[in-house]
Design an enzyme around this catalytic site. Sequence first.
Site, PDB file in Angstrom:
ATOM      1  N   CYS A 172       0.833  -1.208   0.000  1.00  0.00           N
ATOM      2  CA  CYS A 172       0.000   0.000   0.000  1.00  0.00           C
ATOM      3  C   CYS A 172       0.867   1.256   0.000  1.00  0.00           C
ATOM      4  O   CYS A 172       1.493   1.574   1.022  1.00  0.00           O
ATOM      5  CB  CYS A 172      -0.905  -0.029   1.234  1.00  0.00           C
ATOM      6  SG  CYS A 172      -1.916   1.444   1.445  1.00  0.00           S
TER       7      CYS A 172
ATOM      8  N   CYS B  61      -0.423   4.054   2.326  1.00  0.00           N
ATOM      9  CA  CYS B  61      -0.151   3.806   3.744  1.00  0.00           C
ATOM     10  C   CYS B  61       1.314   4.045   4.074  1.00  0.00           C
ATOM     11  O   CYS B  61       1.639   4.616   5.105  1.00  0.00           O
ATOM     12  CB  CYS B  61      -0.467   2.352   4.111  1.00  0.00           C
ATOM     13  SG  CYS B  61      -2.018   1.740   3.474  1.00  0.00           S
ATOM     14  N   ASP B  62       2.220   3.589   3.239  1.00  0.00           N
ATOM     15  CA  ASP B  62       3.629   3.472   3.633  1.00  0.00           C
ATOM     16  C   ASP B  62       4.593   4.375   2.873  1.00  0.00           C
ATOM     17  O   ASP B  62       5.777   4.447   3.232  1.00  0.00           O
ATOM     18  CB  ASP B  62       4.081   2.011   3.468  1.00  0.00           C
ATOM     19  CG  ASP B  62       3.310   1.083   4.403  1.00  0.00           C
ATOM     20  OD1 ASP B  62       2.915   1.542   5.485  1.00  0.00           O
ATOM     21  OD2 ASP B  62       3.102  -0.083   4.034  1.00  0.00           O
TER      22      ASP B  62
HETATM   23  C1  LIG Z   1       0.533  -5.002   5.102  1.00  0.00           C
HETATM   24  C2  LIG Z   1      -0.585  -4.018   5.039  1.00  0.00           C
HETATM   25  C3  LIG Z   1      -0.417  -2.755   5.575  1.00  0.00           C
HETATM   26  C4  LIG Z   1      -1.446  -1.818   5.531  1.00  0.00           C
HETATM   27  N1  LIG Z   1      -1.241  -0.596   6.089  1.00  0.00           N
HETATM   28  C5  LIG Z   1      -2.256   0.292   6.112  1.00  0.00           C
HETATM   29  C6  LIG Z   1      -2.087   1.583   6.717  1.00  0.00           C
HETATM   30  O1  LIG Z   1      -1.007   1.919   7.222  1.00  0.00           O
HETATM   31  N2  LIG Z   1      -3.147   2.433   6.681  1.00  0.00           N
HETATM   32  C7  LIG Z   1      -4.344   2.119   6.105  1.00  0.00           C
HETATM   33  O2  LIG Z   1      -5.267   2.915   6.147  1.00  0.00           O
HETATM   34  N3  LIG Z   1      -4.525   0.908   5.514  1.00  0.00           N
HETATM   35  C8  LIG Z   1      -3.518  -0.003   5.504  1.00  0.00           C
HETATM   36  N4  LIG Z   1      -3.698  -1.208   4.897  1.00  0.00           N
HETATM   37  C9  LIG Z   1      -5.000  -1.498   4.290  1.00  0.00           C
HETATM   38  C10 LIG Z   1      -6.016  -1.868   5.406  1.00  0.00           C
HETATM   39  O3  LIG Z   1      -5.449  -2.825   6.248  1.00  0.00           O
HETATM   40  C11 LIG Z   1      -7.304  -2.383   4.785  1.00  0.00           C
HETATM   41  O4  LIG Z   1      -7.833  -1.390   3.937  1.00  0.00           O
HETATM   42  C12 LIG Z   1      -8.346  -2.733   5.857  1.00  0.00           C
HETATM   43  O5  LIG Z   1      -7.833  -3.638   6.794  1.00  0.00           O
HETATM   44  C13 LIG Z   1      -9.583  -3.329   5.213  1.00  0.00           C
HETATM   45  O6  LIG Z   1     -10.489  -3.583   6.245  1.00  0.00           O
HETATM   46  P1  LIG Z   1     -11.685  -4.637   6.110  1.00  0.00           P
HETATM   47  O7  LIG Z   1     -12.276  -4.711   7.466  1.00  0.00           O
HETATM   48  O8  LIG Z   1     -12.535  -4.294   4.966  1.00  0.00           O
HETATM   49  O9  LIG Z   1     -11.016  -6.034   5.714  1.00  0.00           O
HETATM   50  P2  LIG Z   1      -9.776  -6.856   6.256  1.00  0.00           P
HETATM   51  O10 LIG Z   1      -8.865  -6.035   7.073  1.00  0.00           O
HETATM   52  O11 LIG Z   1      -9.244  -7.544   5.049  1.00  0.00           O
HETATM   53  O12 LIG Z   1     -10.450  -7.921   7.240  1.00  0.00           O
HETATM   54  C14 LIG Z   1     -11.219  -8.970   6.728  1.00  0.00           C
HETATM   55  C15 LIG Z   1     -11.661  -9.836   7.890  1.00  0.00           C
HETATM   56  O13 LIG Z   1     -12.575 -10.823   7.409  1.00  0.00           O
HETATM   57  C16 LIG Z   1     -12.250 -12.075   7.979  1.00  0.00           C
HETATM   58  N5  LIG Z   1     -12.815 -13.107   7.104  1.00  0.00           N
HETATM   59  C17 LIG Z   1     -12.571 -13.323   5.774  1.00  0.00           C
HETATM   60  N6  LIG Z   1     -13.292 -14.376   5.346  1.00  0.00           N
HETATM   61  C18 LIG Z   1     -14.006 -14.818   6.425  1.00  0.00           C
HETATM   62  C19 LIG Z   1     -14.938 -15.879   6.622  1.00  0.00           C
HETATM   63  N7  LIG Z   1     -15.302 -16.707   5.632  1.00  0.00           N
HETATM   64  N8  LIG Z   1     -15.474 -16.045   7.863  1.00  0.00           N
HETATM   65  C20 LIG Z   1     -15.121 -15.208   8.884  1.00  0.00           C
HETATM   66  N9  LIG Z   1     -14.266 -14.174   8.739  1.00  0.00           N
HETATM   67  C21 LIG Z   1     -13.715 -14.008   7.523  1.00  0.00           C
HETATM   68  C22 LIG Z   1     -10.736 -12.045   8.105  1.00  0.00           C
HETATM   69  O14 LIG Z   1     -10.276 -13.018   9.061  1.00  0.00           O
HETATM   70  C23 LIG Z   1     -10.538 -10.613   8.578  1.00  0.00           C
HETATM   71  O15 LIG Z   1     -10.717 -10.538   9.971  1.00  0.00           O
HETATM   72  C24 LIG Z   1      -2.677  -2.159   4.905  1.00  0.00           C
HETATM   73  C25 LIG Z   1      -2.847  -3.424   4.346  1.00  0.00           C
HETATM   74  C26 LIG Z   1      -1.826  -4.352   4.402  1.00  0.00           C
HETATM   75  C27 LIG Z   1      -2.010  -5.708   3.797  1.00  0.00           C
END
Ligand SMILES: Cc1cc2nc3c(=O)[nH]c(=O)nc-3n(C[C@H](O)[C@H](O)[C@H](O)COP(=O)(O)OP(=O)(O)OC[C@H]3O[C@@H](n4cnc5c(N)ncnc54)[C@H](O)[C@@H]3O)c2cc1C
Length: 324
Positions: free
Chosen positions: A149, A152-153
Amino acid sequence: MDLKFNEMSMSNQPKEEKHVKVLIIGSGPAGFSAALYAARGNLDPVVLTGNELGGQVSLTYTVENYPGFPEGVGGQELGELFQKQAEKFGAIVEFDTAISVDLSQRPFTITTENAIYKAETLIVATGATPFHLDVPGEVNLTGKGVSYCATCDGWFFKEKDVIVVGGGDSALEESLFLTRYVKSITIVHRRDELRAGAILQKRAKAEPKIKFAWNTVITEVLGNDKVEAVLLKDVVTGNIRKEKTDGVFIFIGHQPNTQIFLGQLELDDHSYLKTNALMQTNIPGVFVAGEAGDSNYRQVVTSAGMGAAAAMQAIRFLEAQNEG
Ligand SMILES: Cc1cc2nc3c(=O)[nH]c(=O)nc-3n(C[C@H](O)[C@H](O)[C@H](O)COP(=O)(O)OP(=O)(O)OC[C@H]3O[C@@H](n4cnc5c(N)ncnc54)[C@H](O)[C@@H]3O)c2cc1C
């Protein structure tokens, strides 16, 4: 909760049947924000965590762009704080994964590894998973120089030399964004031409900070506490060389975690769930929040905002049915 027994759990026990007003699938920023709002609406939401408690953000070392933390906050710590706040108001967190759904009638049926949920409303917050290179060093150095990202970084790489992996639109868009900070970018691409659109290609090729390593793949990311170099393989000659770098940005696509909804919820061409500004799907009572339905912003703050919005819609939906 109604408790009944049905089917068999993984431990060969009959699966417990639980009746809930709001079931949230996913424990990332979207899932826990939805849980916070639904819990404060007195709906006793249940959150299924899946394998990644806290979501993608818990994989990263520091988050500096989530409001309220001027000194930054650890990714894992942020996930834990989200959980704690939701639980404080009564959200129930289950370490369980949804394996199938039947959304043909309300209450919806969600089968997990351990239980069967009958849910009056469902909030899908299953997120997305960035594709990995699957090379040695990548996982250990994620958050320590390996990133998925730029928004983010990028800030951490002021005046540094970085490598970007990918050849599509997002690789070039993110590279152009990174030019605000970095000293140089080498775009490593496994082919001798890019997949990105013509205008982006033209802009990237004209940018003095960007150069290209064609027909090249990374075979290893090197470094102890931070990225120091990569091993690059020329896929035509087979030659391997070491190149020093401060960071590796990987932009080879995202896979939304939406497979279990296939055939029931509408997906776009890239498997993201289709939603509208009210977080609604094609099925009344099923809402989407965060990256499962968002290929555009992919941030903690936007995902958390969508989680709150989805929960508010679920509350209104139940009120309209006199079930809230
Ligand atoms: C390495 C990294 C660094 C990042 N750094 C930043 C940052 O500094 N700032 C920023 O704003 N964004 C950052 N991001 C992006 C940010 O993390 C995501 O935009 C955000 O986490 C998305 O949130 P979400 O809740 O939609 O999904 P996710 O964070 O992807 O969470 C999905 C959840 O669904 C669960 N899940 C999936 N399938 C199932 C299932 N069948 N049953 C039950 N649970 C399930 C998973 O276990 C997880 O808990 C980063 C991403 C990565 C990969």
